[in-house]
Enzyme design. Structure first.
Site, short mmCIF file in Angstrom:
data_model
loop_
_atom_site.label_atom_id
_atom_site.label_comp_id
_atom_site.label_asym_id
_atom_site.label_seq_id
_atom_site.Cartn_x
_atom_site.Cartn_y
_atom_site.Cartn_z
CG ASP A 64 -0.24 0.00 2.55
OD1 ASP A 64 0.76 -0.73 2.67
OD2 ASP A 64 -0.67 0.72 3.47
CD GLU A 75 4.46 0.63 6.60
OE1 GLU A 75 5.38 0.87 7.39
OE2 GLU A 75 3.96 1.52 5.86
ZN LIG Z 1 6.73 2.38 3.93
#
Ligand SMILES: [Zn+2]
Length: 385
Positions: free
Chosen positions: A87, A147
């Site tokens: 992401d 993340e």
């Molecule tokens: Zn990162």
């Protein structure tokens, strides 16, 4: 394929955290299967009803041909794991080339070009010429989700424990400096209650703001006390506290019935995340001795662990030699603690500078990207070859 072509493919896939990362995972799974990896996906539906997927691509290694498939028993032991999150943070709609990798003056621009698609492209490029069938020990690639919104995918994977890992390189922009330790990040909201009254008759109520002030004074003392426990290599070398937001009361002539504040703390490795909360709890007990009605609710919603891999770990020593840079500590949250909970010596490492990540016009220097390919290829040969 060149590393730039792979990076261009990755940047072209919009993988902002709010969207499903299914398209990205599908691309990565196809590439990994073509290299000869076995692949396994771990899918779940997030709180907004959107599918998020973690992908693990792995080899068995000649020495452990009879390995069972990945499972919740964590029986599979992976020698080297390369971790990259799929992401990205959102991009400004005015940045029209956000999804088109653009080269200028030796720099490659695009959303995620630096954080952390550059590392993923380097890992795929490093592997492409390697005959996976001849690797003696198991190698894995982990592609995680979410993340950027709290390392959620890696945490889910660590909870599922589909494998254990010996060494993990966690891809993040560190300008190819190996980062072997990082502070934890914890957050709690404190809600202090009082009793409202007309401010001309304060004795008829109890001020939540005065109560909060007494507690905050104690928290400031705790912050001082924490300075005595120090870890080398961090700036500052102790656990820090911050009360960043406070809200209380409804009007100037009402004794405040409620006061809330947030307490954030960043722990040094080796100190439990709950340590600060325990100290605050002791202060609350003390305050209750003088004020039996002292009411405080604590909503502790984030406990991201600190991490530390010893300086003499073979992975740290290898990355220092291969990159020509000595190891240091990171100031931002990473997926390294999740890899450590899977048993790994984890080091955060990757091309690009964290200071340009998350900005419009983020970029990775092409030279660092190519160097990362070489370092990862050497790492695979050293640990799995
Ligand atoms: Zn990162």
């Amino acid at each position: 394929m060149t590393v730039e072509q792979t990076l261009a493919d990755l940047v072209a896939i919009d993988s902002v955290s709010s969207r499903s990362n299914a398209e990205m995972i599908s691309y990565l799974e196809t590439r990994c299967a073509a290299f000869g990896f076995e692949t396994k996906t771990f899918s779940h539906i997030d709180e907004n009803g959107i599918e998020k997927i973690n992908l693990v691509a792995f080899t068995s290694g000649q020495e452990s041909k009879s390995q069972p498939p990945l499972s919740a028993s964590g029986a599979v032991q992976i020698e080297l794991t390369l971790v990259g999150h799929t992401d990205t943070v959102p991009y400004d709609p005015n940045w029209i080339e956000a999804l088109t990798l653009t080269e200028k003056d030796g720099k490659l621009f695009g959303r995620g070009a630096c954080d952390t698609k550059a590392f993923i492209a380097a890992a795929l490029t490093a592997i492409e010429p390697i005959d996976l069938g001849r690797l003696k020990k198991p190698l894995a690639l982990v592609f995680s989700s979410d993340e950027e919104i709290g390392c959620l995918g890696a945490k889910r994977l660590a909870d599922a424990k589909p494998f254990t890992a010996r060494y993990a390189i966690v891809g993040e922009p560190t300008s190819l400096q190996p980062m072997r330790a990082g502070k934890g990040y914890c957050l709690a909201e404190f809600i202090i209650r009082g009793t409202e009254a007309h401010s001309a008759y304060p004795q008829l109520g109890a001020s939540a703001i005065f109560r909060a002030a007494r507690l905050i004074e104690q928290i400031e003392k705790i912050a001082d006390q924490l300075k005595e426990d120090q870890r080398e290599g961090f700036e500052p070398p102790y656990t820090t506290l911050n009360i960043g937001v406070i809200k209380g009361g409804t009007a100037k002539n009402i004794v405040a019935g409620e006061c809330r504040f947030t307490l954030e703390w960043r722990t040094i490795p080796g100190q439990a995340s709950a340590h600060v909360l325990n100290l605050v709890g002791q202060s609350i007990d003390e305050l209750k001795k003088d004020d039996s009605e002292f009411l405080c609710e604590i909503d502790a919603h984030r406990f991201d662990e600190s991490f530390e891999t010893p300086a003499d770990s073979p992975l740290v020593e290898f990355l220092e030699r291969a990159s020509g840079q000595s190891s240091a500590t990171v100031a931002f949250g990473t997926e390294a603690p999740s890899m450590i909970s899977l048993g790994a010596d984890a080091v955060v490492f990757g091309p690009g500078d964290i200071r340009v990540a998350h900005r419009t016009g983020e970029f990775v220097p092409l030279r660092q990207l190519n160097q990362c390919v070489q370092v990862l290829r050497q790492a695979i040969e050293k640990f799995c070859g």
